[in-house]
Motif scaffolding. Structure first.
Motif, short mmCIF file in Angstrom:
data_model
loop_
_atom_site.label_atom_id
_atom_site.label_comp_id
_atom_site.label_asym_id
_atom_site.label_seq_id
_atom_site.Cartn_x
_atom_site.Cartn_y
_atom_site.Cartn_z
N CYS A 55 3.50 -3.04 9.25
CA CYS A 55 2.71 -2.24 8.33
C CYS A 55 1.70 -1.49 9.18
O CYS A 55 0.86 -2.12 9.83
CB CYS A 55 2.00 -3.13 7.32
SG CYS A 55 0.66 -2.32 6.42
N ARG A 56 1.81 -0.17 9.17
CA ARG A 56 0.94 0.61 10.06
C ARG A 56 -0.52 0.58 9.64
O ARG A 56 -1.40 0.91 10.40
CB ARG A 56 1.44 2.05 10.16
CG ARG A 56 2.66 2.17 11.03
CD ARG A 56 3.25 3.53 10.96
NE ARG A 56 3.79 3.79 9.63
CZ ARG A 56 4.44 4.90 9.29
NH1 ARG A 56 4.61 5.84 10.17
NH2 ARG A 56 4.92 5.07 8.09
N CYS A 57 -0.75 0.21 8.36
CA CYS A 57 -2.16 0.11 7.95
C CYS A 57 -2.68 -1.31 8.07
O CYS A 57 -3.78 -1.60 7.63
CB CYS A 57 -2.36 0.64 6.54
SG CYS A 57 -0.91 0.77 5.56
N CYS A 104 6.93 0.86 4.08
CA CYS A 104 7.21 -0.46 4.65
C CYS A 104 7.52 -1.49 3.57
O CYS A 104 8.18 -2.48 3.83
CB CYS A 104 6.02 -0.95 5.46
SG CYS A 104 4.56 -1.33 4.46
N GLN A 131 0.83 -1.21 0.00
CA GLN A 131 0.00 0.00 0.00
C GLN A 131 0.86 1.25 0.00
O GLN A 131 0.50 2.26 -0.57
CB GLN A 131 -0.94 0.01 1.21
CG GLN A 131 -1.94 -1.13 1.18
CD GLN A 131 -2.87 -1.10 2.37
OE1 GLN A 131 -3.79 -0.30 2.41
NE2 GLN A 131 -2.61 -1.95 3.35
N CYS A 132 2.00 1.18 0.65
CA CYS A 132 2.85 2.37 0.69
C CYS A 132 4.29 2.01 0.39
O CYS A 132 4.69 0.85 0.46
CB CYS A 132 2.75 3.07 2.04
SG CYS A 132 3.83 2.37 3.30
#
Ligand code: FES
Ligand code: FES
Length: 189
Positions: free
Chosen positions: A133-135, A101, A97-98
């Protein structure tokens, strides 16, 4: 001190301070930005690279510890204009997603598959527990790792010639050299 090492297939010789961390060497001296600094405390895995084929957290490795070795960052995985099979699997399975990470996740996966080419889902979750992964997009990440393993391409191994000699990763995920690594159950959640 004068340091000689190989970064993504290129021999380098640089004058570095003995205290310089590998992640800062890669970013500031080599100009490579895939290895990110997320925590600086060996917790997040955003800085994961391969050191002679073994995944390490470059925020906790001194550059001088890499002397004479081969360092591989995410920039060094693709060859001849083609994504590395692990990168391709992450793309196919929407395992990212980003850009923060993901490079670390990919490098930890290459290291994991070099050690265990056919991991179970539980082994994948345990193997990547040092990468956060922060999400919390872990399900697709795990699916991508399993897909890369199922593809069975020998290039998924860190010893394929793209990433240096194969060998076991140092413990779970990508703990720093000389440490036991972070304890995080996020991937296993
Ligand atoms: S920056 Fe978080 S583990 Fe290295
Ligand atoms: S996808 Fe990068 S922190 Fe979640």
């Amino acid at each position: 001190m004068l340091l000689k090492l190989n970064v993504n297939g290129q021999q380098r010789s640089d004058d570095v301070e003995p205290r310089l961390l590998l992640v800062h060497y890669l970013r500031e001296v080599c100009g490579l930005r895939a290895a990110n600094v997320g925590c600086d405390t060996t917790s997040c895995g955003a800085c994961t690279v391969l050191l002679d084929g073994k995944s390490v957290k470059s925020c906790t490795v001194l550059t001088v510890q890499a002397a004479g070795q081969q360092v591989t960052t995410a920039e060094g995985l693709a060859a001849d204009g083609e994504l590395h099979p692990v990168q391709a699997a992450f793309r196919r399975e929407h395992g990212l997603q980003c850009g923060f990470c993901t490079p670390g996740m990919v490098m930890a996966t290459v290291g994991l598959l070099a050690e265990n080419p056919e991991p179970t889902e539980d082994q994948v979750r345990e193997g990547l527990e040092g990468n956060l992964c922060r999400c919390t997009g872990y399900h697709n990440i795990v699916r991508a790792v399993l897909a890369a393993a199922a593809a069975g391409d020998p290039a998924t191994s860190a010893g394929s010639g793209r990433s240096g000699p194969s060998g076991p990763v140092r413990g779970r995920g990508a703990p720093a050299v000389g440490t036991s690594g972070p304890a995080s159950d996020a991937v296993g959640a």
